[in-house]
Design a protein around this motif. Sequence first.
Motif, PDB file in Angstrom:
ATOM      1  N   VAL A 160       0.854  -1.187   0.000  1.00  0.00           N
ATOM      2  CA  VAL A 160       0.000   0.000   0.000  1.00  0.00           C
ATOM      3  C   VAL A 160       0.891   1.238   0.000  1.00  0.00           C
ATOM      4  O   VAL A 160       2.033   1.210   0.457  1.00  0.00           O
ATOM      5  CB  VAL A 160      -0.941   0.023   1.218  1.00  0.00           C
ATOM      6  CG1 VAL A 160      -1.919  -1.127   1.167  1.00  0.00           C
ATOM      7  CG2 VAL A 160      -0.141  -0.009   2.528  1.00  0.00           C
ATOM      8  N   GLY A 161       0.359   2.325  -0.533  1.00  0.00           N
ATOM      9  CA  GLY A 161       1.111   3.571  -0.609  1.00  0.00           C
ATOM     10  C   GLY A 161       0.547   4.441  -1.713  1.00  0.00           C
ATOM     11  O   GLY A 161      -0.608   4.286  -2.116  1.00  0.00           O
ATOM     12  N   ARG A 162       1.381   5.342  -2.244  1.00  0.00           N
ATOM     13  CA  ARG A 162       0.905   6.212  -3.305  1.00  0.00           C
ATOM     14  C   ARG A 162       2.076   6.743  -4.130  1.00  0.00           C
ATOM     15  O   ARG A 162       3.227   6.722  -3.688  1.00  0.00           O
ATOM     16  CB  ARG A 162       0.104   7.380  -2.735  1.00  0.00           C
ATOM     17  CG  ARG A 162       0.875   8.255  -1.785  1.00  0.00           C
ATOM     18  CD  ARG A 162       0.054   9.411  -1.253  1.00  0.00           C
ATOM     19  NE  ARG A 162       0.021  10.527  -2.184  1.00  0.00           N
ATOM     20  CZ  ARG A 162      -0.409  11.747  -1.851  1.00  0.00           C
ATOM     21  NH1 ARG A 162      -0.869  11.974  -0.629  1.00  0.00           N
ATOM     22  NH2 ARG A 162      -0.401  12.721  -2.728  1.00  0.00           N
ATOM     23  N   LYS A 163       1.730   7.219  -5.314  1.00  0.00           N
ATOM     24  CA  LYS A 163       2.724   7.855  -6.171  1.00  0.00           C
ATOM     25  C   LYS A 163       3.088   9.212  -5.579  1.00  0.00           C
ATOM     26  O   LYS A 163       2.223   9.978  -5.176  1.00  0.00           O
ATOM     27  CB  LYS A 163       2.168   8.018  -7.588  1.00  0.00           C
ATOM     28  CG  LYS A 163       3.135   8.657  -8.566  1.00  0.00           C
ATOM     29  CD  LYS A 163       2.504   8.787  -9.954  1.00  0.00           C
ATOM     30  CE  LYS A 163       3.427   9.521 -10.899  1.00  0.00           C
ATOM     31  NZ  LYS A 163       2.846   9.678 -12.260  1.00  0.00           N
ATOM     32  N   VAL A 164       4.407   9.519  -5.563  1.00  0.00           N
ATOM     33  CA  VAL A 164       4.851  10.776  -4.970  1.00  0.00           C
ATOM     34  C   VAL A 164       5.595  11.675  -5.963  1.00  0.00           C
ATOM     35  O   VAL A 164       5.807  12.862  -5.686  1.00  0.00           O
ATOM     36  CB  VAL A 164       5.751  10.520  -3.740  1.00  0.00           C
ATOM     37  CG1 VAL A 164       4.940   9.894  -2.610  1.00  0.00           C
ATOM     38  CG2 VAL A 164       6.947   9.642  -4.101  1.00  0.00           C
ATOM     39  N   TYR A 269       7.160   5.835  -6.034  1.00  0.00           N
ATOM     40  CA  TYR A 269       6.128   5.420  -5.083  1.00  0.00           C
ATOM     41  C   TYR A 269       6.727   5.259  -3.685  1.00  0.00           C
ATOM     42  O   TYR A 269       7.866   4.801  -3.525  1.00  0.00           O
ATOM     43  CB  TYR A 269       5.498   4.090  -5.507  1.00  0.00           C
ATOM     44  CG  TYR A 269       4.645   4.197  -6.743  1.00  0.00           C
ATOM     45  CD1 TYR A 269       3.264   4.342  -6.647  1.00  0.00           C
ATOM     46  CD2 TYR A 269       5.222   4.169  -8.016  1.00  0.00           C
ATOM     47  CE1 TYR A 269       2.481   4.450  -7.782  1.00  0.00           C
ATOM     48  CE2 TYR A 269       4.440   4.287  -9.161  1.00  0.00           C
ATOM     49  CZ  TYR A 269       3.069   4.428  -9.030  1.00  0.00           C
ATOM     50  OH  TYR A 269       2.296   4.546 -10.155  1.00  0.00           O
ATOM     51  N   LEU A 270       5.936   5.657  -2.690  1.00  0.00           N
ATOM     52  CA  LEU A 270       6.259   5.388  -1.293  1.00  0.00           C
ATOM     53  C   LEU A 270       5.339   4.265  -0.845  1.00  0.00           C
ATOM     54  O   LEU A 270       4.108   4.416  -0.870  1.00  0.00           O
ATOM     55  CB  LEU A 270       6.055   6.629  -0.444  1.00  0.00           C
ATOM     56  CG  LEU A 270       6.598   6.549   0.995  1.00  0.00           C
ATOM     57  CD1 LEU A 270       8.127   6.484   0.982  1.00  0.00           C
ATOM     58  CD2 LEU A 270       6.133   7.746   1.824  1.00  0.00           C
ATOM     59  N   VAL A 289       5.710  12.852   5.387  1.00  0.00           N
ATOM     60  CA  VAL A 289       6.202  12.968   4.016  1.00  0.00           C
ATOM     61  C   VAL A 289       5.123  13.528   3.098  1.00  0.00           C
ATOM     62  O   VAL A 289       5.384  14.421   2.275  1.00  0.00           O
ATOM     63  CB  VAL A 289       6.702  11.609   3.509  1.00  0.00           C
ATOM     64  CG1 VAL A 289       6.996  11.669   2.003  1.00  0.00           C
ATOM     65  CG2 VAL A 289       7.957  11.184   4.266  1.00  0.00           C
ATOM     66  N   PHE A 290       3.892  13.032   3.232  1.00  0.00           N
ATOM     67  CA  PHE A 290       2.814  13.501   2.355  1.00  0.00           C
ATOM     68  C   PHE A 290       2.499  14.979   2.602  1.00  0.00           C
ATOM     69  O   PHE A 290       2.039  15.675   1.694  1.00  0.00           O
ATOM     70  CB  PHE A 290       1.559  12.659   2.558  1.00  0.00           C
ATOM     71  CG  PHE A 290       1.694  11.241   2.071  1.00  0.00           C
ATOM     72  CD1 PHE A 290       2.667  10.891   1.158  1.00  0.00           C
ATOM     73  CD2 PHE A 290       0.842  10.252   2.538  1.00  0.00           C
ATOM     74  CE1 PHE A 290       2.793   9.579   0.705  1.00  0.00           C
ATOM     75  CE2 PHE A 290       0.947   8.937   2.087  1.00  0.00           C
ATOM     76  CZ  PHE A 290       1.942   8.600   1.170  1.00  0.00           C
ATOM     77  N   ALA A 291       2.753  15.447   3.821  1.00  0.00           N
ATOM     78  CA  ALA A 291       2.515  16.860   4.116  1.00  0.00           C
ATOM     79  C   ALA A 291       3.591  17.765   3.533  1.00  0.00           C
ATOM     80  O   ALA A 291       3.407  18.979   3.440  1.00  0.00           O
ATOM     81  CB  ALA A 291       2.433  17.069   5.630  1.00  0.00           C
ATOM     82  N   ASP A 292       4.723  17.165   3.142  1.00  0.00           N
ATOM     83  CA  ASP A 292       5.832  17.945   2.587  1.00  0.00           C
ATOM     84  C   ASP A 292       6.314  17.311   1.283  1.00  0.00           C
ATOM     85  O   ASP A 292       7.513  17.120   1.072  1.00  0.00           O
ATOM     86  CB  ASP A 292       6.975  18.014   3.606  1.00  0.00           C
ATOM     87  CG  ASP A 292       7.970  19.133   3.295  1.00  0.00           C
ATOM     88  OD1 ASP A 292       7.745  19.867   2.302  1.00  0.00           O
ATOM     89  OD2 ASP A 292       8.968  19.259   4.014  1.00  0.00           O
TER      90      ASP A 292
END
Length: 302
Positions: A160-164, A269-270, A289-292
Motif C-alpha cells: 500500500v502507498g501512493r505515487k509521490v 512510489y512510497l 512525508v505527504f505533508a511535505d
Amino acid sequence: MHNWGMFEWGDLRYLLAVARHGSTLAAARALGVNQSTVHRRLAELERRLGTPLAVRRPTGYQLTEFGSVILPLARSVEDAVIALERQARGAGEAVTGTIRLTCPEPIVGRLTQSGLLDRFHARYPDAHVELLTSDRYLDLSRGEADVALRSGEPEDPHLVGRKVADSFWALYASPEYIARHGAPAGTADLRRHRLVAFDGAMSQHRANVWLASVAPGATIAATNSSVLGVLLAARSGVGLAALPTTIAEGEPGLVEVLPTIPELTRGWYLLTHPDLRRQPRIAAFFAFVFADLAALRAVLMG
C-alpha cells in the motif's frame, strides 16, 4: 519423526535459504552467516526430523521428496514469524522505534541533504529512519525493509502507498566521448555508438530493454550492476548511458545527448506492507512525508 519436542523452528530458515538460493554458500551470504553454520543447522534439522531434506548435486542442492513436501509449511512458519515481528515492532501508540527505509543508492545523498529526514527526527525524536540502500527491490513482505521509496509501478499487489513523483531518464555521455565519436542524431543513430548497460540483478532493467530494442547489435562497452556504476562508466568516456535525469543533470562530466525518453518514464512510489501502515511510527512517517511532498519531489525530480 525423531525428537519432535526438541525441534528448533529457527533451523527452518536454513532450509528455506538453501531452497531459495540453491547452495549452502549462497544461503550463508543471504543469512549473513558462514557456510559451516548452514551445513550444521541443516544437518541438525535433518537429524531432528529423522530424514534427509536436501542432497548435493553437480548443479547445486536439490530438495528431497520430503524436503519438497515440508517446504510450503516452512514458508508458512516464516510468514507467521515475520507477521509477528511486524506487529511487535509497531506495538504501542507512541511514535518510537526504527523505520527501515529502502531506496536506490543515488538518492541517498540528495535525501539526507534535503533536510526532510532531519525535520522528521526533530518532530519525532524517539523515532529513527534507517536507510537501506540498494538498486535491488528489497522484499517488504519478507520484512527486509519497512518502507520503500522506489521507481516503477508496484509489482506486489499487496503493498500500500501512493505515487509521490515522476522518474525521467535521458541519454548521457562525457564531453571526451562526444569529441571522439560525436553525439547521436537520434535513437536510430545509436547502433553505431558504444553503450554502457546494466548487468547482474539489473540486467532486465527497462533501460537495457529499451537499448536492445532501439540499438540491436550496438557495442556494449561496459556493464555495471548499479546506477552509480553505470554513471561513473559513462563519465569516464567509455560510452553512452541511459540515466535518471535527477542525478545525471547535476553531474560534472556528463552531457545530455538525447532528451527525456518516454519509454523509460516511471512513477516514484512510497510503499509499505498493510500490516505496518497503521502502526504509529509508519503512519507518522507517511503523514509527515505527504505533508511535505514538495521537498520529496525536489529530491526525486531535481
